[in-house]
Motif scaffolding. Structure first.
Motif, PDB file in Angstrom:
ATOM      1  N   PRO A  31      -2.854  38.381 -50.228  1.00 14.49           N
ATOM      2  CA  PRO A  31      -1.401  37.684 -50.327  1.00 14.49           C
ATOM      3  C   PRO A  31      -1.174  37.106 -51.401  1.00 14.49           C
ATOM      4  N   GLY A  32      -2.451  35.914 -51.501  1.00 13.41           N
ATOM      5  CA  GLY A  32      -2.576  34.625 -52.582  1.00 13.41           C
ATOM      6  C   GLY A  32      -1.183  33.786 -52.560  1.00 13.41           C
ATOM      7  N   ILE A  33      -1.230  33.214 -51.220  1.00  9.06           N
ATOM      8  CA  ILE A  33      -0.090  32.528 -50.993  1.00  9.06           C
ATOM      9  C   ILE A  33      -1.499  31.844 -49.346  1.00  9.06           C
ATOM     10  N   THR A  34      -0.770  30.567 -49.979  1.00 10.13           N
ATOM     11  CA  THR A  34      -1.563  29.274 -49.078  1.00 10.13           C
ATOM     12  C   THR A  34      -0.588  28.089 -48.883  1.00 10.13           C
ATOM     13  N   VAL A  35      -1.217  27.660 -47.711  1.00 11.71           N
ATOM     14  CA  VAL A  35      -0.916  26.606 -47.115  1.00 11.71           C
ATOM     15  C   VAL A  35      -0.740  25.510 -47.369  1.00 11.71           C
ATOM     16  N   GLU A  36      -0.645  24.185 -48.035  1.00 12.31           N
ATOM     17  CA  GLU A  36      -1.253  22.925 -49.091  1.00 12.31           C
ATOM     18  C   GLU A  36      -0.549  21.864 -47.925  1.00 12.31           C
ATOM     19  N   LYS A  37      -0.081  21.995 -47.000  1.00 12.73           N
ATOM     20  CA  LYS A  37       0.693  20.777 -46.386  1.00 12.73           C
ATOM     21  C   LYS A  37       1.800  21.793 -45.345  1.00 12.73           C
ATOM     22  N   ILE A  38       1.191  21.616 -44.118  1.00 12.89           N
ATOM     23  CA  ILE A  38       2.009  21.542 -42.472  1.00 12.89           C
ATOM     24  C   ILE A  38       1.792  20.181 -41.887  1.00 12.89           C
ATOM     25  N   THR A  39       3.626  20.015 -42.089  1.00 16.32           N
ATOM     26  CA  THR A  39       3.546  18.778 -40.340  1.00 16.32           C
ATOM     27  C   THR A  39       4.487  18.816 -40.082  1.00 16.32           C
ATOM     28  N   ALA A  40       4.767  18.060 -38.540  1.00 17.97           N
ATOM     29  CA  ALA A  40       6.003  18.288 -37.494  1.00 17.97           C
ATOM     30  C   ALA A  40       6.931  16.853 -38.383  1.00 17.97           C
ATOM     31  N   ALA A  41       7.583  16.696 -38.072  1.00 21.42           N
ATOM     32  CA  ALA A  41       8.928  15.491 -38.103  1.00 21.42           C
ATOM     33  C   ALA A  41       9.753  15.317 -37.650  1.00 21.42           C
ATOM     34  N   ALA A  42      10.663  14.103 -37.780  1.00 15.56           N
ATOM     35  CA  ALA A  42      11.633  13.739 -37.005  1.00 15.56           C
ATOM     36  C   ALA A  42      12.988  14.688 -37.772  1.00 15.56           C
ATOM     37  N   SER A  43      12.860  13.848 -38.989  1.00 13.39           N
ATOM     38  CA  SER A  43      13.328  14.913 -40.225  1.00 13.39           C
ATOM     39  C   SER A  43      13.179  15.565 -41.100  1.00 13.39           C
ATOM     40  N   VAL A  44      14.405  15.136 -42.078  1.00 18.14           N
ATOM     41  CA  VAL A  44      13.491  15.723 -43.594  1.00 18.14           C
ATOM     42  C   VAL A  44      14.882  15.439 -44.479  1.00 18.14           C
ATOM     43  N   GLU A  45      14.180  14.443 -45.898  1.00 14.66           N
ATOM     44  CA  GLU A  45      15.646  14.090 -46.419  1.00 14.66           C
ATOM     45  C   GLU A  45      14.806  13.992 -47.816  1.00 14.66           C
ATOM     46  N   ASN A  46      15.864  14.483 -48.548  1.00 11.96           N
ATOM     47  CA  ASN A  46      15.112  14.545 -49.838  1.00 11.96           C
ATOM     48  C   ASN A  46      13.998  15.623 -49.917  1.00 11.96           C
ATOM     49  N   ARG A  47      13.882  16.988 -49.504  1.00 10.74           N
ATOM     50  CA  ARG A  47      12.882  17.845 -49.114  1.00 10.74           C
ATOM     51  C   ARG A  47      11.371  17.306 -49.080  1.00 10.74           C
ATOM     52  N   GLU A  48      11.667  16.302 -48.055  1.00 11.50           N
ATOM     53  CA  GLU A  48      10.214  15.552 -47.965  1.00 11.50           C
ATOM     54  C   GLU A  48      10.500  15.619 -46.232  1.00 11.50           C
ATOM     55  N   PRO A  49       8.918  15.635 -45.385  1.00 13.49           N
ATOM     56  CA  PRO A  49       8.922  14.827 -43.980  1.00 13.49           C
ATOM     57  C   PRO A  49       9.352  13.387 -43.907  1.00 13.49           C
ATOM     58  N   VAL A  50      10.322  13.331 -42.708  1.00  6.59           N
ATOM     59  CA  VAL A  50      10.396  11.499 -42.266  1.00  6.59           C
ATOM     60  C   VAL A  50      10.089  11.499 -40.939  1.00  6.59           C
ATOM     61  N   GLY A  51       9.108  10.634 -40.167  1.00  4.73           N
ATOM     62  CA  GLY A  51       8.625  10.541 -39.036  1.00  4.73           C
ATOM     63  C   GLY A  51       7.739  12.120 -38.490  1.00  4.73           C
ATOM     64  N   GLU A  52       6.747  11.885 -39.098  1.00  2.67           N
ATOM     65  CA  GLU A  52       5.719  12.576 -39.565  1.00  2.67           C
ATOM     66  C   GLU A  52       5.324  12.631 -38.094  1.00  2.67           C
ATOM     67  N   GLU A 121       4.232  38.226 -44.826  1.00  4.37           N
ATOM     68  CA  GLU A 121       4.855  39.396 -44.860  1.00  4.37           C
ATOM     69  C   GLU A 121       4.245  40.218 -43.884  1.00  4.37           C
ATOM     70  N   ALA A 122       3.093  40.212 -43.779  1.00  4.19           N
ATOM     71  CA  ALA A 122       3.013  41.681 -43.311  1.00  4.19           C
ATOM     72  C   ALA A 122       2.187  40.801 -42.120  1.00  4.19           C
ATOM     73  N   GLY A 123       1.954  39.876 -41.526  1.00  2.00           N
ATOM     74  CA  GLY A 123       2.210  39.281 -40.188  1.00  2.00           C
ATOM     75  C   GLY A 123       1.004  38.439 -40.086  1.00  2.00           C
ATOM     76  N   THR A 124      -0.169  37.906 -41.132  1.00  2.00           N
ATOM     77  CA  THR A 124      -1.299  37.461 -40.878  1.00  2.00           C
ATOM     78  C   THR A 124      -0.909  35.853 -41.209  1.00  2.00           C
ATOM     79  N   VAL A 125      -1.437  34.820 -39.933  1.00  3.57           N
ATOM     80  CA  VAL A 125      -1.228  33.773 -40.019  1.00  3.57           C
ATOM     81  C   VAL A 125      -2.038  32.801 -41.171  1.00  3.57           C
ATOM     82  N   LEU A 126      -1.334  32.343 -41.753  1.00  3.77           N
ATOM     83  CA  LEU A 126      -1.955  31.390 -42.990  1.00  3.77           C
ATOM     84  C   LEU A 126      -1.875  29.554 -42.349  1.00  3.77           C
ATOM     85  N   ALA A 127      -1.597  30.028 -41.343  1.00  2.00           N
ATOM     86  CA  ALA A 127      -1.917  28.350 -40.917  1.00  2.00           C
ATOM     87  C   ALA A 127      -1.211  28.362 -39.253  1.00  2.00           C
TER      88      ALA A 127
END
Length: 143
Positions: A31-52, A121-127
């Motif tokens: 599908p040509g989809i790549t997860v460049e970064k994934i993180t859990a955070a306390a919030s998101v501000e200005n489209r960036e994670p805060v409190g990772e 969309e096909a259900g393939t786990v990317l990350a």
């Protein structure tokens, strides 16, 4: 011994020739989809994670999962699938409108172990992302 080696060579050559003539199953196009970064955070501000973090303190009521996606042919859709203690807890569909693109979802949480799968969309786990919410008041180690 020489006769044995010649026989093995002839059989191997025949097997290679037969394999080359056998039609191979078509692989589905990636599908040509790549997860460049994934993180859990306390919030998101200005489209960036805060409190990772990978471990959130007792009393945390909401965790955000933030993902930066690269897609060869945007727009596409992905999903964040949340699991609590191994059981599916929620599924959030997210639109990726260009590339790279930042998307996030959030979930009300309770103490325990959490996992989030990012799928296409096909259900393939990317990350996959694991995080936990502590059930005690002890200070949490930084990841």
């Amino acid at each position: 011994m020489k006769k044995y080696l010649i026989t093995v060579a002839v059989i191997a050559t025949a097997a290679c020739a037969l394999y080359a003539q056998t039609p191979q199953a078509q692989q589905p196009e990636a599908p040509g989809i790549t997860v460049e970064k994934i993180t859990a955070a306390a919030s998101v501000e200005n489209r960036e994670p805060v409190g990772e973090s990978a471990v959130f303190p007792k009393g945390t009521v909401r965790v955000y999962v933030w993902t930066r996606i690269a897609a060869l042919s945007a727009p596409v859709k992905i999903k964040h699938i949340y699991y609590y203690e191994g059981n599916k807890a929620a599924e959030v569909e997210l639109a990726v409108n260009s590339s790279p693109y930042r998307v996030w979802s959030n979930k009300s949480v309770r103490p325990g172990n959490w996992k989030v799968d990012v799928t296409d969309e096909a259900g393939t786990v990317l990350a996959t992302l694991d995080f936990s919410v502590s059930s005690d008041d002890a200070p949490q180690p930084k990841p």
